[in-house]
Design a protein around this motif. Structure first.
Motif, PDB file in Angstrom:
ATOM      1  N   PHE A 199      30.651   6.067  46.410  1.00 49.99           N
ATOM      2  CA  PHE A 199      30.008   5.013  47.202  1.00 49.99           C
ATOM      3  C   PHE A 199      28.493   5.073  47.028  1.00 49.99           C
ATOM      4  O   PHE A 199      27.893   6.137  47.167  1.00 49.99           O
ATOM      5  N   ASP A 200      27.884   3.936  46.705  1.00 45.91           N
ATOM      6  CA  ASP A 200      26.428   3.844  46.714  1.00 45.91           C
ATOM      7  C   ASP A 200      25.969   3.697  48.154  1.00 45.91           C
ATOM      8  O   ASP A 200      26.573   2.949  48.937  1.00 45.91           O
ATOM      9  N   ILE A 201      24.888   4.403  48.510  1.00 44.07           N
ATOM     10  CA  ILE A 201      24.415   4.359  49.903  1.00 44.07           C
ATOM     11  C   ILE A 201      23.074   3.627  49.935  1.00 44.07           C
ATOM     12  O   ILE A 201      23.045   2.399  50.010  1.00 44.07           O
ATOM     13  N   VAL A 202      21.956   4.331  49.860  1.00 44.48           N
ATOM     14  CA  VAL A 202      20.631   3.703  49.744  1.00 44.48           C
ATOM     15  C   VAL A 202      19.803   4.525  48.764  1.00 44.48           C
ATOM     16  O   VAL A 202      20.016   5.722  48.599  1.00 44.48           O
ATOM     17  N   ARG A 203      18.851   3.860  48.106  1.00 44.22           N
ATOM     18  CA  ARG A 203      17.973   4.507  47.142  1.00 44.22           C
ATOM     19  C   ARG A 203      18.818   5.325  46.149  1.00 44.22           C
ATOM     20  O   ARG A 203      19.731   4.787  45.544  1.00 44.22           O
ATOM     21  N   ASP A 204      18.502   6.606  45.997  1.00 43.80           N
ATOM     22  CA  ASP A 204      19.230   7.448  45.041  1.00 43.80           C
ATOM     23  C   ASP A 204      20.392   8.197  45.695  1.00 43.80           C
ATOM     24  O   ASP A 204      21.022   9.050  45.060  1.00 43.80           O
ATOM     25  N   TYR A 205      20.673   7.893  46.958  1.00 41.83           N
ATOM     26  CA  TYR A 205      21.759   8.579  47.658  1.00 41.83           C
ATOM     27  C   TYR A 205      23.109   7.977  47.280  1.00 41.83           C
ATOM     28  O   TYR A 205      23.282   6.754  47.194  1.00 41.83           O
ATOM     29  N   ARG A 206      24.093   8.887  47.107  1.00 39.50           N
ATOM     30  CA  ARG A 206      25.449   8.452  46.780  1.00 39.50           C
ATOM     31  C   ARG A 206      26.445   9.312  47.526  1.00 39.50           C
ATOM     32  O   ARG A 206      26.196  10.496  47.771  1.00 39.50           O
ATOM     33  N   SER A 226      29.994   5.433  54.235  1.00 47.86           N
ATOM     34  CA  SER A 226      28.769   5.045  53.523  1.00 47.86           C
ATOM     35  C   SER A 226      27.959   4.045  54.340  1.00 47.86           C
ATOM     36  O   SER A 226      26.724   4.056  54.306  1.00 47.86           O
ATOM     37  N   ILE A 227      28.625   3.179  55.086  1.00 41.90           N
ATOM     38  CA  ILE A 227      27.917   2.226  55.960  1.00 41.90           C
ATOM     39  C   ILE A 227      27.169   2.977  57.055  1.00 41.90           C
ATOM     40  O   ILE A 227      26.015   2.665  57.369  1.00 41.90           O
ATOM     41  N   ALA A 228      27.825   3.984  57.640  1.00 36.24           N
ATOM     42  CA  ALA A 228      27.164   4.790  58.672  1.00 36.24           C
ATOM     43  C   ALA A 228      25.921   5.481  58.112  1.00 36.24           C
ATOM     44  O   ALA A 228      24.860   5.504  58.749  1.00 36.24           O
ATOM     45  N   LEU A 229      26.061   6.036  56.898  1.00 36.78           N
ATOM     46  CA  LEU A 229      24.925   6.704  56.260  1.00 36.78           C
ATOM     47  C   LEU A 229      23.825   5.714  55.907  1.00 36.78           C
ATOM     48  O   LEU A 229      22.635   5.996  56.084  1.00 36.78           O
ATOM     49  N   GLN A 230      24.217   4.555  55.417  1.00 37.88           N
ATOM     50  CA  GLN A 230      23.238   3.535  55.051  1.00 37.88           C
ATOM     51  C   GLN A 230      22.419   3.110  56.265  1.00 37.88           C
ATOM     52  O   GLN A 230      21.193   2.995  56.197  1.00 37.88           O
ATOM     53  N   LYS A 231      23.106   2.913  57.378  1.00 39.98           N
ATOM     54  CA  LYS A 231      22.415   2.515  58.607  1.00 39.98           C
ATOM     55  C   LYS A 231      21.467   3.608  59.075  1.00 39.98           C
ATOM     56  O   LYS A 231      20.314   3.351  59.428  1.00 39.98           O
ATOM     57  N   SER A 232      21.946   4.853  59.042  1.00 39.26           N
ATOM     58  CA  SER A 232      21.135   5.981  59.493  1.00 39.26           C
ATOM     59  C   SER A 232      19.917   6.199  58.594  1.00 39.26           C
ATOM     60  O   SER A 232      18.788   6.334  59.068  1.00 39.26           O
TER      61      SER A 232
END
Length: 389
Positions: free
Chosen positions: A120-127, A156-162
């Motif tokens: 899952f792609d999250i944000v920026r370089d985070y996966r 991944s949505i939870a991480l993206q939001k955080s």
């Protein structure tokens, strides 16, 4: 399977509600790996958050059997095991006989059969990498794979939001620190704008070197903050740059250390700290504060060294006149290999030759660059050839 889907929808609703009400992200991920293990009757489940820019594992949440062969691996091994090659998932039929799985724990390896991973792609370089493993060899049905994918996406949505919220907060803090630095710099008419221009040059070089977006952003912030250590210095000394005596020069040489000390408590600028600390090191090891040499100097600091010198030569200071662009280029060429990393100087020359507008120059003003670029390229070739004599 009907019962599994019923349980899945209950979990999905609970996780969705937790995300939208702002519950703790780590607890949400713990709930996801626990319920995946139960719904799929798996031996265990692990969710990794990796930073592909920094090539590191940022966090790992697991449930079930503590599978050392997966849980204790480093970033490089993890990415080698789950090399997706453009696929949506990776399936390992039998971990015991698969060469990708390290043999950290023979017993642990023997106790696990199949492994299924999704990405899952999250944000920026985070996966995100979500892996579920079973006692025996077992391939997921399409329905089971959909469950794994859906709950992983919720994570991944939870991480993206955080992380997006953290980004906004950190951007605000960075702007405060940088604004304070630039305000102090504005007191001197000749240094006003110096850090912004250094930051812009550094960003151009980072992009030309194909650094990641996060690394490029770090370079820009490093340019803005590289002289923050001068905050604690007497204005009288700063006004005498160019005609300092030895005692005054020793004081000025402390500004990278002071700058790093200022940034050290600011965790959100931890990537910038070594750039500030080492931007006055020299490629031949004769710089300060630690006399680092060659590739022992952080790449970002080597980039800032070139950008800082280039801008200073072009802008001048109270006690030394500003240079013409060609003279500054010649100085960079002559200093390549001693003061400067030659590859970074060559990258700057490429920018001035091929896309000068990106660095704030016109093509007409950079007409001289071709000959100096060739001279530097030839000198680098001679140095490389001499290694084999």
């Amino acid at each position: 399977m009907d019962q599994d889907y019923s349980q899945f929808f209950k979990v999905f609703r609970r996780v969705s509600k937790a995300i939208h009400t702002g519950e703790n992200t780590h607890e949400i991920l713990e709930r996801i790996v626990e319920n995946i293990s139960e719904i799929l009757e798996a031996k265990g489940c692990i969710f990794w958050i990796v930073d592909q820019g920094q090539k590191s594992i940022k966090n790992m949440i697991s449930h079930g059997f503590s599978y050392r062969s997966l849980a204790e691996i480093d970033y490089a091994t993890l990415m080698a095991i789950f090399d997706d090659r453009g696929e949506e998932s990776v399936f390992i039929e039998d971990a015991m006989y698969d060469s990708r799985i390290p043999n950290l724990d023979k017993i642990g390896k023997k106790k696990v059969g199949s492994i299924q991973a999704v990405f899952f792609d999250i944000v920026r370089d985070y996966r995100g990498i979500l892996a579920v493993y079973f006692s025996k060899t077992r391939k997921l049905t399409k329905g089971e794979h959909d469950i794994l994918q859906a709950l992983g996406e919720q994570g991944s949505i939870a991480l993206q939001k955080s992380l997006s919220y953290d980004d906004k907060m950190l951007d605000t803090l960075k702007q405060m620190v940088e604004g304070f630095t630039l305000a102090l710099e504005a007191k001197d008419e000749q240094t006003h704008g110096h850090s912004i221009r250094v930051a812009q040059y550094a960003k151009c070089i980072a992009q030309a070197m194909k650094l990641t977006a996060a690394q490029t952003e770090t370079m820009y912030h490093g340019g803005l903050l590289h002289d923050i250590g001068k905050i604690g210095m007497n204005d009288h000394i700063l006004e005498r740059l160019g005609i300092l005596n030895r005692k005054e020069m020793d004081i000025v040489k402390q500004h990278p250390v002071i700058g790093a000390r200022i940034l050290q408590p600011l965790v959100f600028l931890s990537d910038v700290e070594p750039l500030v600390m080492h931007h006055h090191e020299r490629y031949d090891g004769s710089g300060y504060p630690e006399g680092l040499k060659g590739n022992d100097i952080p790449l970002g600091a080597r980039i800032l060294t070139v950008c800082d010198a280039f801008e200073t030569m072009l802008a001048g200071r109270k006690h030394f006149a500003k240079m013409k662009l060609e003279d500054a280029i010649v100085n960079l060429q002559l200093g390549a290999g001693s003061q400067f990393d030659p590859e970074i100087v060559l990258t700057l020359f490429d920018i001035l030759d091929l896309q000068p507008e990106s660095a704030g120059f016109t093509r007409a003003s950079c007409g001289c660059i071709g000959i100096h670029k060739r001279r530097l390229q030839n000198s680098l070739k001679r140095k490389t050839a001499s290694l084999f004599i």
